[in-house]
Motif scaffolding. Sequence first.
Motif, PDB file in Angstrom:
ATOM      1  N   THR A   1       0.765  -1.147   0.025  1.00 12.82           N
ATOM      2  CA  THR A   1      -0.005  -0.051  -0.020  1.00 12.82           C
ATOM      3  C   THR A   1       0.814   1.299   0.074  1.00 12.82           C
ATOM      4  OG1 THR A   1      -1.919   0.999   1.122  1.00 12.82           O
ATOM      5  CG2 THR A   1      -0.155   0.362   2.499  1.00 12.82           C
ATOM      6  N   ASN A   2       0.257   2.447  -0.123  1.00 10.00           N
ATOM      7  CA  ASN A   2       0.996   3.603  -0.111  1.00 10.00           C
ATOM      8  C   ASN A   2      -0.073   4.838   0.463  1.00 10.00           C
ATOM      9  OD1 ASN A   2      -0.933   4.381  -2.072  1.00 10.00           O
ATOM     10  ND2 ASN A   2       0.375   3.743  -3.750  1.00 10.00           N
ATOM     11  N   PRO A   3       0.490   6.040   0.527  1.00  9.15           N
ATOM     12  CA  PRO A   3      -0.454   7.094   1.156  1.00  9.15           C
ATOM     13  C   PRO A   3      -1.565   7.501   0.434  1.00  9.15           C
ATOM     14  CG  PRO A   3       1.948   7.504   1.109  1.00  9.15           C
ATOM     15  CD  PRO A   3       1.982   6.507   0.313  1.00  9.15           C
ATOM     16  N   ILE A   4      -1.820   7.089  -0.962  1.00 11.09           N
ATOM     17  CA  ILE A   4      -3.173   7.431  -1.778  1.00 11.09           C
ATOM     18  C   ILE A   4      -4.176   6.287  -1.550  1.00 11.09           C
ATOM     19  CG2 ILE A   4      -2.063   9.197  -3.061  1.00 11.09           C
ATOM     20  CD1 ILE A   4      -2.075   7.504  -5.343  1.00 11.09           C
ATOM     21  N   GLY A   5      -3.774   5.143  -1.254  1.00 10.29           N
ATOM     22  CA  GLY A   5      -4.653   4.034  -1.140  1.00 10.29           C
ATOM     23  C   GLY A   5      -5.016   3.391  -2.462  1.00 10.29           C
ATOM     24  N   TYR A   6      -4.024   3.488  -3.720  1.00  5.96           N
ATOM     25  CA  TYR A   6      -4.156   3.075  -4.717  1.00  5.96           C
ATOM     26  C   TYR A   6      -2.827   2.322  -5.161  1.00  5.96           C
ATOM     27  CZ  TYR A   6      -4.340   3.183  -9.851  1.00  5.96           C
ATOM     28  OH  TYR A   6      -4.427   3.060 -11.043  1.00  5.96           O
ATOM     29  N   TYR A   7      -3.065   1.056  -5.416  1.00  8.26           N
ATOM     30  CA  TYR A   7      -1.982   0.301  -5.812  1.00  8.26           C
ATOM     31  C   TYR A   7      -2.002  -0.801  -6.524  1.00  8.26           C
ATOM     32  CZ  TYR A   7      -3.032  -1.901  -1.521  1.00  8.26           C
ATOM     33  OH  TYR A   7      -3.749  -2.324  -0.271  1.00  8.26           O
ATOM     34  N   TYR A   8      -0.987  -1.516  -7.063  1.00  2.00           N
ATOM     35  CA  TYR A   8      -1.080  -2.887  -7.703  1.00  2.00           C
ATOM     36  C   TYR A   8      -1.250  -3.882  -6.769  1.00  2.00           C
ATOM     37  CZ  TYR A   8       0.695  -6.695 -10.641  1.00  2.00           C
ATOM     38  OH  TYR A   8       0.703  -8.054 -11.395  1.00  2.00           O
ATOM     39  N   LEU A   9      -2.110  -4.919  -6.704  1.00  3.62           N
ATOM     40  CA  LEU A   9      -2.274  -6.025  -5.774  1.00  3.62           C
ATOM     41  C   LEU A   9      -2.984  -7.137  -6.698  1.00  3.62           C
ATOM     42  CD1 LEU A   9      -2.014  -6.468  -2.773  1.00  3.62           C
ATOM     43  CD2 LEU A   9      -4.519  -6.024  -2.482  1.00  3.62           C
ATOM     44  N   PRO A  10      -2.249  -7.919  -7.209  1.00  5.66           N
ATOM     45  CA  PRO A  10      -2.906  -9.284  -7.857  1.00  5.66           C
ATOM     46  C   PRO A  10      -3.675  -9.962  -6.888  1.00  5.66           C
ATOM     47  CG  PRO A  10      -0.741  -8.839  -8.490  1.00  5.66           C
ATOM     48  CD  PRO A  10      -0.876  -7.906  -7.360  1.00  5.66           C
ATOM     49  N   GLU A  11      -4.700 -10.941  -7.280  1.00  5.44           N
ATOM     50  CA  GLU A  11      -5.224 -11.826  -6.432  1.00  5.44           C
ATOM     51  C   GLU A  11      -4.244 -12.865  -5.682  1.00  5.44           C
ATOM     52  OE1 GLU A  11      -9.467 -13.056  -7.477  1.00  5.44           O
ATOM     53  OE2 GLU A  11      -8.647 -12.371  -9.563  1.00  5.44           O
ATOM     54  N   GLU A  12      -3.263 -13.166  -6.483  1.00  7.60           N
ATOM     55  CA  GLU A  12      -2.313 -13.977  -5.909  1.00  7.60           C
ATOM     56  C   GLU A  12      -1.584 -13.479  -4.916  1.00  7.60           C
ATOM     57  OE1 GLU A  12      -2.581 -13.130  -9.009  1.00  7.60           O
ATOM     58  OE2 GLU A  12      -2.930 -14.874 -10.071  1.00  7.60           O
ATOM     59  N   TYR A  13      -1.265 -12.378  -4.699  1.00  8.06           N
ATOM     60  CA  TYR A  13      -0.738 -11.751  -3.448  1.00  8.06           C
ATOM     61  C   TYR A  13      -1.746 -11.782  -2.306  1.00  8.06           C
ATOM     62  CZ  TYR A  13       2.785  -9.120  -6.306  1.00  8.06           C
ATOM     63  OH  TYR A  13       3.776  -8.633  -7.243  1.00  8.06           O
ATOM     64  N   MET A  14      -2.749 -11.663  -2.535  1.00  7.44           N
ATOM     65  CA  MET A  14      -3.829 -11.668  -1.382  1.00  7.44           C
ATOM     66  C   MET A  14      -4.042 -12.923  -0.899  1.00  7.44           C
ATOM     67  SD  MET A  14      -6.779  -8.673  -2.537  1.00  7.44           S
ATOM     68  CE  MET A  14      -6.788  -8.984  -4.513  1.00  7.44           C
ATOM     69  N   THR A  15      -4.182 -14.019  -1.930  1.00  4.44           N
ATOM     70  CA  THR A  15      -4.229 -15.358  -1.239  1.00  4.44           C
ATOM     71  C   THR A  15      -3.172 -15.944  -0.597  1.00  4.44           C
ATOM     72  OG1 THR A  15      -3.533 -16.195  -3.599  1.00  4.44           O
ATOM     73  CG2 THR A  15      -5.799 -15.961  -3.331  1.00  4.44           C
ATOM     74  N   SER A  16      -2.133 -15.541  -0.916  1.00  3.91           N
ATOM     75  CA  SER A  16      -0.752 -15.980  -0.288  1.00  3.91           C
ATOM     76  C   SER A  16      -0.548 -15.386   0.941  1.00  3.91           C
ATOM     77  CB  SER A  16       0.502 -15.776  -1.138  1.00  3.91           C
ATOM     78  OG  SER A  16       1.624 -16.084  -0.489  1.00  3.91           O
ATOM     79  N   ASP A  17      -0.896 -14.058   1.003  1.00  8.75           N
ATOM     80  CA  ASP A  17      -0.656 -13.192   2.286  1.00  8.75           C
ATOM     81  C   ASP A  17      -1.912 -13.511   3.298  1.00  8.75           C
ATOM     82  OD1 ASP A  17       1.410 -11.992   1.259  1.00  8.75           O
ATOM     83  OD2 ASP A  17       0.436 -10.011   0.633  1.00  8.75           O
ATOM     84  N   LEU A  18      -2.934 -13.940   2.847  1.00  9.68           N
ATOM     85  CA  LEU A  18      -3.909 -13.987   3.788  1.00  9.68           C
ATOM     86  C   LEU A  18      -4.503 -15.451   4.084  1.00  9.68           C
ATOM     87  CD1 LEU A  18      -6.453 -11.319   2.364  1.00  9.68           C
ATOM     88  CD2 LEU A  18      -5.263 -11.136   4.401  1.00  9.68           C
ATOM     89  N   ASN A  19      -3.812 -16.350   3.123  1.00  9.23           N
ATOM     90  CA  ASN A  19      -3.836 -17.829   3.485  1.00  9.23           C
ATOM     91  C   ASN A  19      -5.471 -18.323   3.085  1.00  9.23           C
ATOM     92  OD1 ASN A  19      -3.008 -20.619   3.495  1.00  9.23           O
ATOM     93  ND2 ASN A  19      -3.307 -20.466   5.767  1.00  9.23           N
ATOM     94  N   LEU A  20      -5.909 -17.493   2.292  1.00 12.09           N
ATOM     95  CA  LEU A  20      -7.498 -17.870   1.712  1.00 12.09           C
ATOM     96  C   LEU A  20      -7.292 -18.150   0.303  1.00 12.09           C
ATOM     97  CD1 LEU A  20      -9.146 -14.501   3.205  1.00 12.09           C
ATOM     98  CD2 LEU A  20      -9.221 -16.969   4.318  1.00 12.09           C
ATOM     99  N   ALA A  21      -8.431 -19.076   0.147  1.00 15.87           N
ATOM    100  CA  ALA A  21      -8.762 -19.609  -1.066  1.00 15.87           C
ATOM    101  C   ALA A  21      -8.895 -18.323  -2.055  1.00 15.87           C
ATOM    102  CB  ALA A  21     -10.031 -20.440  -1.160  1.00 15.87           C
ATOM    103  N   ARG A  22      -8.773 -18.586  -3.492  1.00 13.86           N
ATOM    104  CA  ARG A  22      -9.227 -17.497  -4.270  1.00 13.86           C
ATOM    105  C   ARG A  22     -10.607 -17.150  -4.402  1.00 13.86           C
ATOM    106  NH1 ARG A  22      -5.877 -16.302  -9.115  1.00 13.86           N
ATOM    107  NH2 ARG A  22      -6.909 -14.902 -10.352  1.00 13.86           N
TER     108      ARG A  22
END
Length: 246
Positions: A28-49
Amino acid sequence: MKSIVWQLNKLKPKEKYVLEYLLTNSHTNPIGYYYLPEEYMTSDLNLARTNVEEAINGLVEKGFIVYDYSASTVAIANYKNYFGFDMNSMSLDIFDTMPISGAFRKCFRWLSDCISGEKAIQIVHHEKVRESLMMEIDSTDSDEIYYTGFDMFWAVYPRKTGRDKAQENYMELVKINGVEQEDLVKAAVNYNFDYKDFIASRVLFLECADQFLDPERRLYSKYIDEIETRVCSREELDGVMDDCPF
């Protein structure tokens, strides 16, 4: 960060969990707009897609975020409210590495409510900002062109009052009266530097903007030449409107 996410009763537990992640992850960054693929989220959160997509779609439907699946970008609504950032003090370097995506248009709309006109002019001048705004216009219907134009106007004009009425007047001017959007934005830039103390609100400005811009009537003719000369001579404004996205 203010501890408000867990008190958002309209969100499901999984949506709160994902929103907390979107606010605090390392991308993330100070404007709250950024690149975040689903793969990052599934890996970081340990959740299914499917679980991630369900939470993301829920947050989108409830207005907390915009997510562009094609570009893998996220924009968090009213991001500064979670942290209390002073958006006017942020560095423009943030925009050097920002992704190009239609989702930025919504981010820019949220930003326009919490930055000064001077800061907005600097941001609008940034190449990647213009590219994102122009890309969004190319991919949407004609009304979205007007909404993007109003967001530009709203951002650079000095006062932050009467948005709904100002947008209504703006749309009437450009859609019915045929006023050029670029002219309205440029006029707002001029007033920002020279006459902002004399404008009670955006609503008032827009109610007389058609007369202000009409070369035949020129009710403000005693000011126009001086304003344009001052603005055009400002080095920091050089080229601000060269690639105006209208």
